[in-house]
Design an enzyme around this catalytic site. Structure first.
Site, short mmCIF file in Angstrom:
data_model
loop_
_atom_site.label_atom_id
_atom_site.label_comp_id
_atom_site.label_asym_id
_atom_site.label_seq_id
_atom_site.Cartn_x
_atom_site.Cartn_y
_atom_site.Cartn_z
CG ASP A 229 -2.28 0.56 0.97
OD1 ASP A 229 -2.36 1.79 0.82
OD2 ASP A 229 -3.27 -0.19 0.91
CG HIS A 284 -5.26 3.72 1.02
ND1 HIS A 284 -4.85 2.44 0.71
CD2 HIS A 284 -6.56 3.79 0.64
CE1 HIS A 284 -5.86 1.77 0.17
NE2 HIS A 284 -6.90 2.56 0.11
CB SER A 601 -9.45 0.36 -0.21
OG SER A 601 -8.11 0.33 -0.55
#
Length: 803
Positions: A229, A284, A601
């Site tokens: 990520d 994220h 996600s």
């Protein structure tokens, strides 16, 4: 009590290849690919042939095939960045290929083959790039930028475009791909989030049954989970002890910290990318990591506990500033995670290419074949069909869609003047607010209209309750304006009938905020000099298990594989956040280092965490055992959805961990490999009967399903076939005489196996379209389900190119 292994990794020729051919269509998984990979016309024709034509052409050449990606300029002397895929398979996959042929090969020997392919390529590459005059003055800047040997065998290189046609003449090279830019592309966050679609970590853990496994000491202990990520804030109290290492493929070092606020301050770049709205600094990966492995160590009552809180967290940073990166870095992350012996990897990003031949798809498939559970987000381009993206289109990956979650929302009883209120719902609050402090408190009510900054200007709201009408500006803005004016609490009442179908969650700009109906709000407004008194604190439970609109749908283009495989909570998920995101000033303040995010996600790490729990409970499970267990035991959604919207349903990891029976579909799928079509075995939890050209005869197809009973008592299953009702492109099966034939009951002896063959019958006059449904296997203590799908067409167009 440990359960026995459910089965072997794959059967027969399953190990000879590790990918499936599909065609490219423009859609995204989570990260947005800047461009689209095309397929050659010859390959497109091959994929569209019906069964009879495919068999007839199987021995013929299909032309040059897909050798150099058509979106690469092979005539330019300028440098291009590409990924070169080698013919030689990675070492672990090579072992399986040879085992499928009945041959034994040592791992060391397979590794020597991989290394030899790299050495041969380097030799030929160096020789070729030494021919400066023949190609370009830029050829001396050619270089190999990355090498891949574990999940993908090949390299990333920078060379003049006009060198590539010579490069593919090497005996080592199989294909050359464009090295595309990738950017995070989360679904747009609405100002008002549906109340049935909110979740905190406790709520989503409870929804999927992880909390019950935690009570049984199944917490993912000893299982290595790799998050690929944007990096991670490994100083977060909820993640600090879980984090064990990783790598940074953006800065090429061993420190996968997110791109921070301080990193941005040292640059001259804009804080926000005007084209995407993304900040230079990222968050994220930290949010995803909290859902997987949060340990609830922070000294706040909303600290995050992940699905697998005792798993070992490894993070591979492949996306940098603005959440952007390139395919070569993502590929490197997958490759190293496999090389580092991860048990599970989570890929909450991907390319906007519906193509299982894309390098990351190859790597994901090889990861599964190498013993690593690969979990991939389906994408955020729903609600239309065929929007699932690569590598979510991979047959082997566990592809995950997003659902909402049943959530506990705080309520208060209250009174004001002559009116009593029961269960007024919380709308939002500050992270540090303690709602119990409002008990028995009386606050003066001040009406401030729509809550605009001009409405609160000059109003004395300090220590009072601001009453605000809904409308014109976002709820979020109304609350913040009231807080700035000194309000201690806020009530927002609706401007239409019914309650406000929203819940905003936590924010540093909030005070405790509740909602009222239009009638109750107007009544409260009509009372002068009234005090609002809070009574008893309570809670209500929302329903959950509805599919998120943004969640990408299947089927996979051309081969009609069912995707996603499962869904999991992915709407407004509460998880860890880098410290600098909510408080960017100097000093550490992790008390408010949390936020809600939504997307597939956020759903994917729930499944990655669930896989870690299953592997702790069943250490001899293969990745395909994990996939089958999660699909077999998934729960039905609250509404009727296409199998290509929700797959098997929402995961129930508790049931998956305790399942004594497994059902596996032993299927085959075709793949364009070099110049020929080959079949590979696929072991999964769903039946894709495929797309068929029906011309002069009825259609009759069957598939193999293996039922394995791992318990010490016989099992008797009642079998029920359920077709989905007609909707959009789905046809009415009963009306058209379409039926699935399977015995009404099936017995499986203790610790035994039983093979059954569900067969679909389609009459000649059946309407064209899709027929979908579920086969339910039910006994007195368990229910197992297999989904199925068939596409029927009346004609096929074949284009023949003569040279």
């Amino acid at each position: 009590m440990k359960k026995r292994r459910l089965g072997n990794i794959l059967l027969g020729s399953a190990l000879t290849v590790s990918l499936i051919a599909t065609s490219g269509v423009p859609n995204n998984v989570l990260a947005k690919d800047q461009g689209q990979t095309k397929v050659t016309e010859a390959e497109r024709i091959l994929k569209n042939l019906n069964d009879e034509q495919r068999r007839a052409l199987k021995q013929l050449e299909v032309g040059p095939g897909f050798v150099i990606s058509p979106d690469i300029n092979v005539n330019t002397p300028e440098l291009v960045n590409v990924i070169v895929e080698f013919k030689q398979a990675p070492a672990k996959v090579e072992l399986m290929k040879q085992a499928a042929k009945g041959k034994k090969v040592a791992l060391s020997s397979a590794k020597i083959k991989v290394e030899a392919s790299h050495q041969q390529f380097k030799k030929e590459f160096n020789k070729l790039t030494g021919l400066k005059i023949a190609y370009s003055q830029n050829v001396n800047e050619s270089k190999i930028t990355r090498e891949y040997k574990n999940a993908f065998n090949g390299v990333a290189v920078t060379v003049p475009g006009n060198v590539l046609e010579e490069l593919v003449k090497s005996d080592v090279v199989k294909r050359i791909w464009n090295n595309k830019e990738i950017k995070l592309d989360l679904p747009k966050e609405p100002k008002e989030l549906k109340s049935t679609a909110q979740s905190g970590s406790a709520d989503s853990n409870q929804q999927i049954g992880a909390d019950k496994l935690h009570e049984e000491k199944v917490t993912g202990k000893g299982i290595k989970v790799g998050v690929i990520d944007t990096g991670v804030d490994y100083n977060h109290p909820d993640l600090k002890n879980a984090y064990k290492g990783g790598y940074d493929f953006v800065d090429n070092d061993s420190d996968p910290m997110e791109t921070t606020y301080e990193d941005w301050k040292k640059t001259q770049y804009p804080e926000v990318d005007p084209s995407s709205g993304s900040t230079y600094y990222t968050s994220h990966g930290t949010h995803v990591s909290g859902t997987v492995a949060g340990q609830k160590k922070n000294h706040v009552d909303y600290a995050v506990e992940g699905v697998a809180p005792e798993s070992d967290l490894y993070v591979y940073r492949v996306l940098g500033p603005y959440g952007s990166g390139t395919t070569d870095a993502v590929l490197a992350g997958i490759d190293k995670a496999v090389g580092d012996d991860m048990d599970v990897i989570n890929l909450s990003l991907g390319a906007s290419v519906n193509d299982a031949l894309y390098p990351t798809s190859v790597a994901i498939n090889n990861a599964m074949l190498s013993g690593v559970v690969a979990v991939v987000a389906a994408g955020n381009t729903g609600p239309n069909e065929n929007t699932v993206g690569s590598p979510g289109t991979s047959a082997f990956a566990i592809t995950v869609g997003a659902s909402d979650v049943s959530q506990t929302i705080a309520t208060y009883s209250a009174s004001a003047g002559d009116k009593k209120y029961s269960d007024i719902k919380l709308l939002g609050k500050n992270y540090t607010d303690k709602l119990e402090d409002l008990k028995d408190k009386s606050l003066d009510v001040v009406f401030v209209g729509l809550g605009k900054s001009s409405d609160v200007e000059g109003k004395d709201l300090k220590g009072k309750l601001a009453l605000i009408q809904r409308g014109e500006i976002a709820l979020d803005e109304k609350i913040q304006n009231a807080r700035k004016a000194g309000a201690e609490a806020v009530i927002i009442y609706n401007n239409v009938e019914g309650e406000i179908a929203a819940y905003l969650g936590e924010s540093t700009g909030y005070v405790p905020t509740f909602q009222l109906s239009k009638a109750d709000g107007e009544h409260l407004k009509s009372q002068e000099n009234v005090k609002f008194t809070f009574g008893l604190l309570g809670s209500v439970q929302t329903e959950g298990d509805h599919l998120a609109d943004f969640s990408s749908r299947g089927p996979v283009a051309q081969n009609y594989d069912i995707k996603p495989d499962v869904v999991a909570p992915g709407v407004a998920i509460f998880s860890t956040y880098p410290e600098y995101m909510n408080d960017p000033e100097d000093g550490d303040n992790y008390d408010i280092a949390y936020t809600r995010m939504q997307g597939t996600s956020m759903a994917s790490p729930h499944v990655a965490g669930a896989a870690a729990l299953l592997l702790q409970e069943h250490p001899d499970y293969t990745p395909f055992d994990v996939k089958a267990a999660l699909m077999n035991t998934a729960d039905e959604m609250k509404e009727k959805y296409s199998v290509n919207e929700v797959g098997a349903g929402r995961i129930d990891v508790y049931e998956a961990a305790h399942a004594g029976v497994s059902l596996k579909v032993l299927d085959k799928t075709e793949n364009v490999e070099g110049k020929e079509t080959v079949e590979i075995d696929e072991e999964t939890g769903s039946i894709a009967f495929g797309s068929h050209y029906q011309k002069d005869e009825e259609l009759n197809l069957d598939k193999k399903v293996m039922i394995e009973n791992h318990e010490k008592e016989d099992k008797e299953f009642k079998v029920k076939v359920e077709f989905l009702p007609a909707k959009d492109n789905i046809q009415d099966a009963k009306k058209n005489g379409v039926e699935v034939k399977i015995p009404d009951s099936i017995s499986v002896s203790s610790e035994g196996k039983k093979e059954v063959k569900p067969a679909i019958h389609v009459p000649l006059d059946a309407a064209n379209g899709r027929y979908e449904g579920y086969i339910h296997f039910v006994n007195k203590i368990m229910r197992k389900t297999i989904k199925f799908h068939l596409q029927s067409v009346t004609q096929i167009k074949v284009l023949i190119i003569l040279n």
